[in-house]
Design a protein around this motif. Sequence first.
Motif, PDB file in Angstrom:
ATOM      1  N   GLY A  28       0.809  -1.213   0.000  1.00  0.00           N
ATOM      2  CA  GLY A  28       0.000   0.000   0.000  1.00  0.00           C
ATOM      3  C   GLY A  28       0.839   1.258   0.000  1.00  0.00           C
ATOM      4  N   PRO A  29       0.658   2.154   1.000  1.00  0.00           N
ATOM      5  CA  PRO A  29       1.374   3.438   1.015  1.00  0.00           C
ATOM      6  C   PRO A  29       2.877   3.316   1.181  1.00  0.00           C
ATOM      7  CG  PRO A  29       0.186   3.099   3.073  1.00  0.00           C
ATOM      8  CD  PRO A  29      -0.281   2.031   2.130  1.00  0.00           C
ATOM      9  N   TYR A  30       3.362   2.145   1.574  1.00  0.00           N
ATOM     10  CA  TYR A  30       4.800   1.981   1.702  1.00  0.00           C
ATOM     11  C   TYR A  30       5.501   2.068   0.348  1.00  0.00           C
ATOM     12  CZ  TYR A  30       4.073   0.555   6.554  1.00  0.00           C
ATOM     13  OH  TYR A  30       3.741   0.537   7.883  1.00  0.00           O
ATOM     14  N   TYR A  31       4.758   1.803  -0.735  1.00  0.00           N
ATOM     15  CA  TYR A  31       5.356   1.963  -2.055  1.00  0.00           C
ATOM     16  C   TYR A  31       5.670   3.422  -2.333  1.00  0.00           C
ATOM     17  CZ  TYR A  31       4.339  -2.901  -3.039  1.00  0.00           C
ATOM     18  OH  TYR A  31       4.313  -4.267  -2.992  1.00  0.00           O
ATOM     19  N   LEU A  32       4.880   4.324  -1.763  1.00  0.00           N
ATOM     20  CA  LEU A  32       5.181   5.751  -1.869  1.00  0.00           C
ATOM     21  C   LEU A  32       6.508   6.057  -1.186  1.00  0.00           C
ATOM     22  CD1 LEU A  32       4.530   8.779  -2.284  1.00  0.00           C
ATOM     23  CD2 LEU A  32       3.208   8.676  -0.152  1.00  0.00           C
ATOM     24  N   LEU A  33       6.688   5.514   0.028  1.00  0.00           N
ATOM     25  CA  LEU A  33       7.943   5.722   0.750  1.00  0.00           C
ATOM     26  C   LEU A  33       9.115   5.121  -0.027  1.00  0.00           C
ATOM     27  CD1 LEU A  33       6.830   4.921   4.427  1.00  0.00           C
ATOM     28  CD2 LEU A  33       6.717   7.096   3.178  1.00  0.00           C
ATOM     29  N   LYS A  34       8.867   3.998  -0.665  1.00  0.00           N
ATOM     30  CA  LYS A  34       9.921   3.345  -1.450  1.00  0.00           C
ATOM     31  C   LYS A  34      10.312   4.211  -2.642  1.00  0.00           C
ATOM     32  CE  LYS A  34      11.069  -1.094  -3.595  1.00  0.00           C
ATOM     33  NZ  LYS A  34      10.557  -2.436  -3.983  1.00  0.00           N
ATOM     34  N   MET A  35       9.322   4.804  -3.313  1.00  0.00           N
ATOM     35  CA  MET A  35       9.604   5.689  -4.448  1.00  0.00           C
ATOM     36  C   MET A  35      10.417   6.902  -4.004  1.00  0.00           C
ATOM     37  SD  MET A  35       5.945   5.665  -6.465  1.00  0.00           S
ATOM     38  CE  MET A  35       6.456   6.905  -7.644  1.00  0.00           C
ATOM     39  N   ILE A  36      10.031   7.486  -2.872  1.00  0.00           N
ATOM     40  CA  ILE A  36      10.751   8.647  -2.357  1.00  0.00           C
ATOM     41  C   ILE A  36      12.186   8.276  -2.019  1.00  0.00           C
ATOM     42  CG2 ILE A  36      10.870  10.303  -0.452  1.00  0.00           C
ATOM     43  CD1 ILE A  36       7.796  10.171  -0.311  1.00  0.00           C
ATOM     44  N   LYS A  37      12.356   7.114  -1.397  1.00  0.00           N
ATOM     45  CA  LYS A  37      13.690   6.688  -0.962  1.00  0.00           C
ATOM     46  C   LYS A  37      14.623   6.431  -2.149  1.00  0.00           C
ATOM     47  CE  LYS A  37      15.819   3.698   2.509  1.00  0.00           C
ATOM     48  NZ  LYS A  37      16.182   4.833   3.385  1.00  0.00           N
ATOM     49  N   LYS A  38      14.061   6.039  -3.293  1.00  0.00           N
ATOM     50  CA  LYS A  38      14.879   5.762  -4.473  1.00  0.00           C
ATOM     51  C   LYS A  38      15.477   7.036  -5.072  1.00  0.00           C
ATOM     52  CE  LYS A  38      13.034   1.394  -6.259  1.00  0.00           C
ATOM     53  NZ  LYS A  38      14.323   0.768  -6.608  1.00  0.00           N
ATOM     54  N   LEU A  39      14.833   8.176  -4.821  1.00  0.00           N
ATOM     55  CA  LEU A  39      15.320   9.441  -5.369  1.00  0.00           C
ATOM     56  C   LEU A  39      16.500   9.959  -4.548  1.00  0.00           C
ATOM     57  CD1 LEU A  39      11.995  11.378  -6.081  1.00  0.00           C
ATOM     58  CD2 LEU A  39      13.542  10.371  -7.769  1.00  0.00           C
ATOM     59  N   PRO A  40      17.430  10.695  -5.185  1.00  0.00           N
ATOM     60  CA  PRO A  40      18.477  11.377  -4.413  1.00  0.00           C
ATOM     61  C   PRO A  40      17.829  12.335  -3.417  1.00  0.00           C
ATOM     62  CG  PRO A  40      18.977  11.411  -6.761  1.00  0.00           C
ATOM     63  CD  PRO A  40      17.580  10.883  -6.632  1.00  0.00           C
ATOM     64  N   SER A  41      18.468  12.564  -2.281  1.00  0.00           N
ATOM     65  CA  SER A  41      17.864  13.368  -1.223  1.00  0.00           C
ATOM     66  C   SER A  41      17.535  14.790  -1.659  1.00  0.00           C
ATOM     67  CB  SER A  41      18.799  13.412  -0.008  1.00  0.00           C
ATOM     68  OG  SER A  41      20.048  13.975  -0.373  1.00  0.00           O
ATOM     69  N   TRP A  42      18.230  15.294  -2.691  1.00  0.00           N
ATOM     70  CA  TRP A  42      17.980  16.653  -3.144  1.00  0.00           C
ATOM     71  C   TRP A  42      16.887  16.736  -4.211  1.00  0.00           C
ATOM     72  CZ3 TRP A  42      18.571  16.714  -8.338  1.00  0.00           C
ATOM     73  CH2 TRP A  42      19.394  15.733  -8.903  1.00  0.00           C
ATOM     74  N   ALA A  43      16.530  15.597  -4.802  1.00  0.00           N
ATOM     75  CA  ALA A  43      15.604  15.601  -5.940  1.00  0.00           C
ATOM     76  C   ALA A  43      14.158  15.782  -5.480  1.00  0.00           C
ATOM     77  CB  ALA A  43      15.744  14.308  -6.727  1.00  0.00           C
ATOM     78  N   PRO A  44      13.410  16.693  -6.119  1.00  0.00           N
ATOM     79  CA  PRO A  44      11.991  16.878  -5.768  1.00  0.00           C
ATOM     80  C   PRO A  44      11.139  15.734  -6.289  1.00  0.00           C
ATOM     81  CG  PRO A  44      12.557  18.269  -7.625  1.00  0.00           C
ATOM     82  CD  PRO A  44      13.848  17.643  -7.163  1.00  0.00           C
TER      83      PRO A  44
END
Length: 373
Positions: free
Chosen positions: A212-228
């Motif tokens: 469920g919503p953890y896939y959202l967290l996974k998508m965010i985590k895959k991005l570099p920390s500076w990337a919007p």
Amino acid sequence: MKKKSPQTTLSDRATLITGFPGFLAGRLLDSLIRVQRHGDFTFLIQSKMRGLAQKRLDEITRMHPEFKGEFHLIEGDISAPNLGLSESEYQSLQEKIGVVWHLAAIYDLAVPEELAYRVNVGGTVKVVDFCAGLKNGRLNYVSTCYVAGKRQGAILEDELDEGQAHNNHYESTKFWAEMEVQRRMSEVPSVIFRPSIVVGDSRNGKTDKYDGPYYLLKMIKKLPSWAPFPQIGRGDTFVNIVPVDFVSNAMAHIGLKDGTENKVYHLADPHPMRAKDIIALGLKCMDRPKTRGFLPPKLLDAALSVEGLEKRLGIPREVLEYFTHDARYDTTNASKALADSEVRCPHLSAYMQALVDYFEQFPDKEFLDGRAV
């Protein structure tokens, strides 16, 4: 004059639980033993789950020694005749059990139709058949809010068949299973629970799996920390998320309460957040920049349909629907049934940080293609 035997309460009756040691079934047991404090629990498990189930029960027994000897594992199969038991085992169990909690199901959003029907519908039919042979028994059945399928707007607890279509075989087979439970309520007194999207514990974020919503967290985590992170669609749809501790405690209270039978209870957040606000909250909790840009849901869906890309991103295409579909689940029955308890659904904003902290502490926990119902 012959004395009448004292009437037993629901919490005094021997209990059968299916779906153990699954995520919700395990947490339900934690809630039940706090409420009952004594009792006889039998768990119908798949043979491959015996080791894990026994380990879990050993842990509980160490923490609650008063339940020593109260837990019993039997191997079976809800989709088989007599639940996979011998005739004598089946009849003996019927004579013993007073309350059945049916949680076993396949929760994979991409499950093949034949398998989903055999387990979710056929298995439920066989559990109801078992309950029909109990003396003064009760069935507590775990359905899902998503039997509503593609319906939009307000969804009432006493509504089921409104001619709706469904998004996947998981939803459609849970719909047909609940239809069977409701059809036989006059024969088998039943309580039906419909959780929305279930996540980890609201106090510490603990969960057995990510979906469920953890896939959202996974998508965010895959991005570099500076990337919007882009805004997915307009984000105005409500996404109903509930913590597992609320769901298990609500089930234990309502399921063992007199007068709650033959009703349906939405175990949902009465004040859900919109998709865009959940994304913003997730970004804030992960200390990431605010959203920038716009990603149309149809474009993301098309991208996830490209062979190999869905697997590379690690995001099931079916999950997207639950962040873009506008349905609101009425909780009138559940709120009334919980009014005499301290069980309340906390707002997601109060525990999102706990979910994120646990996710970041244990990032390698298994992701599943389904919801933790």
